[in-house]
Design a protein around this motif. Sequence first.
Motif, PDB file in Angstrom:
ATOM      1  N   ASN A 122     -85.291  61.921  36.113  1.00 57.68           N
ATOM      2  CA  ASN A 122     -84.862  61.235  37.319  1.00 57.68           C
ATOM      3  C   ASN A 122     -85.887  60.186  37.700  1.00 57.68           C
ATOM      4  OD1 ASN A 122     -82.800  63.059  37.243  1.00 57.68           O
ATOM      5  ND2 ASN A 122     -83.335  64.102  39.142  1.00 57.68           N
ATOM      6  N   GLY A 123     -85.491  59.276  38.587  1.00 60.44           N
ATOM      7  CA  GLY A 123     -86.414  58.264  39.067  1.00 60.44           C
ATOM      8  C   GLY A 123     -85.833  57.585  40.283  1.00 60.44           C
ATOM      9  N   GLY A 124     -86.450  56.491  40.682  1.00 62.15           N
ATOM     10  CA  GLY A 124     -85.981  55.732  41.828  1.00 62.15           C
ATOM     11  C   GLY A 124     -85.513  54.354  41.409  1.00 62.15           C
ATOM     12  N   ARG A 125     -84.515  53.853  42.111  1.00 64.88           N
ATOM     13  CA  ARG A 125     -83.991  52.514  41.826  1.00 64.88           C
ATOM     14  C   ARG A 125     -83.873  51.745  43.132  1.00 64.88           C
ATOM     15  NH1 ARG A 125     -78.572  53.012  39.342  1.00 64.88           N
ATOM     16  NH2 ARG A 125     -77.695  52.846  41.438  1.00 64.88           N
ATOM     17  N   LEU A 126     -84.383  50.525  43.131  1.00 60.92           N
ATOM     18  CA  LEU A 126     -84.244  49.635  44.267  1.00 60.92           C
ATOM     19  C   LEU A 126     -83.168  48.608  43.937  1.00 60.92           C
ATOM     20  CD1 LEU A 126     -85.190  48.606  47.030  1.00 60.92           C
ATOM     21  CD2 LEU A 126     -86.959  47.277  45.843  1.00 60.92           C
ATOM     22  N   ASN A 127     -82.080  48.629  44.692  1.00 64.17           N
ATOM     23  CA  ASN A 127     -80.972  47.686  44.503  1.00 64.17           C
ATOM     24  C   ASN A 127     -81.111  46.541  45.497  1.00 64.17           C
ATOM     25  OD1 ASN A 127     -79.829  49.416  42.585  1.00 64.17           O
ATOM     26  ND2 ASN A 127     -78.639  50.504  44.128  1.00 64.17           N
ATOM     27  N   LEU A 128     -81.058  45.321  44.993  1.00 63.89           N
ATOM     28  CA  LEU A 128     -81.139  44.146  45.852  1.00 63.89           C
ATOM     29  C   LEU A 128     -79.897  43.285  45.641  1.00 63.89           C
ATOM     30  CD1 LEU A 128     -84.856  43.074  45.223  1.00 63.89           C
ATOM     31  CD2 LEU A 128     -83.975  44.601  46.999  1.00 63.89           C
ATOM     32  N   LEU A 129     -79.270  42.870  46.720  1.00 65.29           N
ATOM     33  CA  LEU A 129     -78.144  41.945  46.651  1.00 65.29           C
ATOM     34  C   LEU A 129     -78.637  40.574  47.112  1.00 65.29           C
ATOM     35  CD1 LEU A 129     -75.069  41.631  46.114  1.00 65.29           C
ATOM     36  CD2 LEU A 129     -74.728  42.012  48.571  1.00 65.29           C
ATOM     37  N   ARG A 155     -76.678  41.208  41.694  1.00 63.84           N
ATOM     38  CA  ARG A 155     -77.343  42.468  42.033  1.00 63.84           C
ATOM     39  C   ARG A 155     -78.553  42.628  41.128  1.00 63.84           C
ATOM     40  NH1 ARG A 155     -73.788  45.983  40.725  1.00 63.84           N
ATOM     41  NH2 ARG A 155     -74.810  47.303  39.172  1.00 63.84           N
ATOM     42  N   LEU A 156     -79.684  42.883  41.735  1.00 63.06           N
ATOM     43  CA  LEU A 156     -80.914  43.127  40.995  1.00 63.06           C
ATOM     44  C   LEU A 156     -81.254  44.606  41.108  1.00 63.06           C
ATOM     45  CD1 LEU A 156     -83.040  40.089  42.230  1.00 63.06           C
ATOM     46  CD2 LEU A 156     -81.500  40.199  40.261  1.00 63.06           C
ATOM     47  N   GLU A 157     -81.602  45.221  39.989  1.00 64.27           N
ATOM     48  CA  GLU A 157     -81.976  46.631  39.963  1.00 64.27           C
ATOM     49  C   GLU A 157     -83.404  46.737  39.452  1.00 64.27           C
ATOM     50  OE1 GLU A 157     -79.023  48.496  37.544  1.00 64.27           O
ATOM     51  OE2 GLU A 157     -77.444  48.326  39.065  1.00 64.27           O
ATOM     52  N   ILE A 158     -84.256  47.424  40.211  1.00 69.02           N
ATOM     53  CA  ILE A 158     -85.648  47.638  39.823  1.00 69.02           C
ATOM     54  C   ILE A 158     -85.874  49.135  39.720  1.00 69.02           C
ATOM     55  CG2 ILE A 158     -88.059  47.180  40.365  1.00 69.02           C
ATOM     56  CD1 ILE A 158     -85.575  45.180  42.256  1.00 69.02           C
ATOM     57  N   TYR A 159     -86.370  49.583  38.582  1.00 72.70           N
ATOM     58  CA  TYR A 159     -86.480  51.015  38.306  1.00 72.70           C
ATOM     59  C   TYR A 159     -87.928  51.489  38.446  1.00 72.70           C
ATOM     60  CZ  TYR A 159     -81.666  50.993  36.784  1.00 72.70           C
ATOM     61  OH  TYR A 159     -80.299  50.888  36.770  1.00 72.70           O
ATOM     62  N   PHE A 160     -88.062  52.680  39.063  1.00 71.86           N
ATOM     63  CA  PHE A 160     -89.364  53.289  39.315  1.00 71.86           C
ATOM     64  C   PHE A 160     -89.357  54.727  38.806  1.00 71.86           C
ATOM     65  CE2 PHE A 160     -88.646  49.990  42.407  1.00 71.86           C
ATOM     66  CZ  PHE A 160     -89.868  49.333  42.505  1.00 71.86           C
ATOM     67  N   ASP A 161     -90.550  55.280  38.657  1.00 73.36           N
ATOM     68  CA  ASP A 161     -90.656  56.659  38.177  1.00 73.36           C
ATOM     69  C   ASP A 161     -90.145  57.659  39.208  1.00 73.36           C
ATOM     70  OD1 ASP A 161     -91.727  55.856  35.764  1.00 73.36           O
ATOM     71  OD2 ASP A 161     -93.805  56.021  36.465  1.00 73.36           O
ATOM     72  N   THR A 162     -90.294  57.327  40.496  1.00 68.41           N
ATOM     73  CA  THR A 162     -89.876  58.252  41.554  1.00 68.41           C
ATOM     74  C   THR A 162     -89.114  57.498  42.643  1.00 68.41           C
ATOM     75  OG1 THR A 162     -91.879  57.968  42.894  1.00 68.41           O
ATOM     76  CG2 THR A 162     -91.938  59.656  41.155  1.00 68.41           C
ATOM     77  N   LEU A 163     -88.321  58.248  43.409  1.00 65.79           N
ATOM     78  CA  LEU A 163     -87.607  57.669  44.551  1.00 65.79           C
ATOM     79  C   LEU A 163     -88.590  57.174  45.596  1.00 65.79           C
ATOM     80  CD1 LEU A 163     -85.061  57.052  46.176  1.00 65.79           C
ATOM     81  CD2 LEU A 163     -85.029  59.446  46.903  1.00 65.79           C
ATOM     82  N   LEU A 164     -89.701  57.884  45.792  1.00 68.32           N
ATOM     83  CA  LEU A 164     -90.704  57.480  46.775  1.00 68.32           C
ATOM     84  C   LEU A 164     -91.229  56.082  46.460  1.00 68.32           C
ATOM     85  CD1 LEU A 164     -92.524  58.050  49.199  1.00 68.32           C
ATOM     86  CD2 LEU A 164     -94.131  59.182  47.615  1.00 68.32           C
TER      87      LEU A 164
END
Length: 286
Positions: A8-15, A48-57
């Motif tokens: 699992n990880g975190g994703r920041l969605n930007l429009l 839509r831009l998606e930026i992926y991270f190791d964690t939701l935090l």
Amino acid sequence: MTTENKNNGGRLNLLVATQDAEPVCEWVREALGKEPVEVTQPYAEESRLEIYFDTLLEAKIAKKALPAELPIQAAEAKEYKEQDWTTFWQHHFQTMELGKNLRIIPEWEDVPEDERTNIIINPGLSFGTGGHFTTRFCLEALEEAIQVLKPQTMIDAGTGSGILSIAAIKLGIPKVDAFDYDPVCVDQCNGNAARNGVDGTINFFQADVLEPGWYAEPSDIVCANILTSVLLEAAPLIKRATKKRMLLSGIREIEADAVADTFIQLGCREISRDGDGQWCGLVIDV
């Protein structure tokens, strides 16, 4: 006691408005050290831009760090699971034929047996499936260059999934060096090379195209599917690394003249260009 789920990880969605996608992507790269995934339909007014991270935090912290002056219409931090990413690619990435003899195949689809050169790809978090115009342009321009120039060496700058390097080896270039700024891409490239039976034949490594030292000697062909701002800054290095031909993409069509003029001023000549109304690619000879 709970343990962290490594899948699992975190994703920041930007429009964002499509015309604002590039400056927002530049900020993400510089401020967050991440490569955003741009999901845009041709001629769409929004991206839509998606930026992926190791964690939701981490994704939530990145959202809080977004400057108010950045032209973002909406932002959302959410958890993603490994299966979400797989489902995304299985929906958007399908077998495609391109050029005279190339076929790009997701690893979850059957591989046809015919005269075409098959390139099997699992993109993971890397850019480069052949679905985007810039990658298609580079693959088709590479196929043509191999037929015309008979190159013996190639450098793939900003290799992403490794798709161009794998194609080069399978189309007959004996020596290929490929690098990316993102170490995750390098691991993914080695995996894709193994899927195609060419593991150990391509020198994948981590490097920054803006920093000297990524080539020991010039190569017949240099592919650089990277951003316009990086191409412009790295132009002298890319030119010095090239013996015969450069295949340049990752360029917005409105920026193509600026990129071409920069390399022409370095003594190169433009051979051809192609675009889809939004993105463009250039073939430049030294």
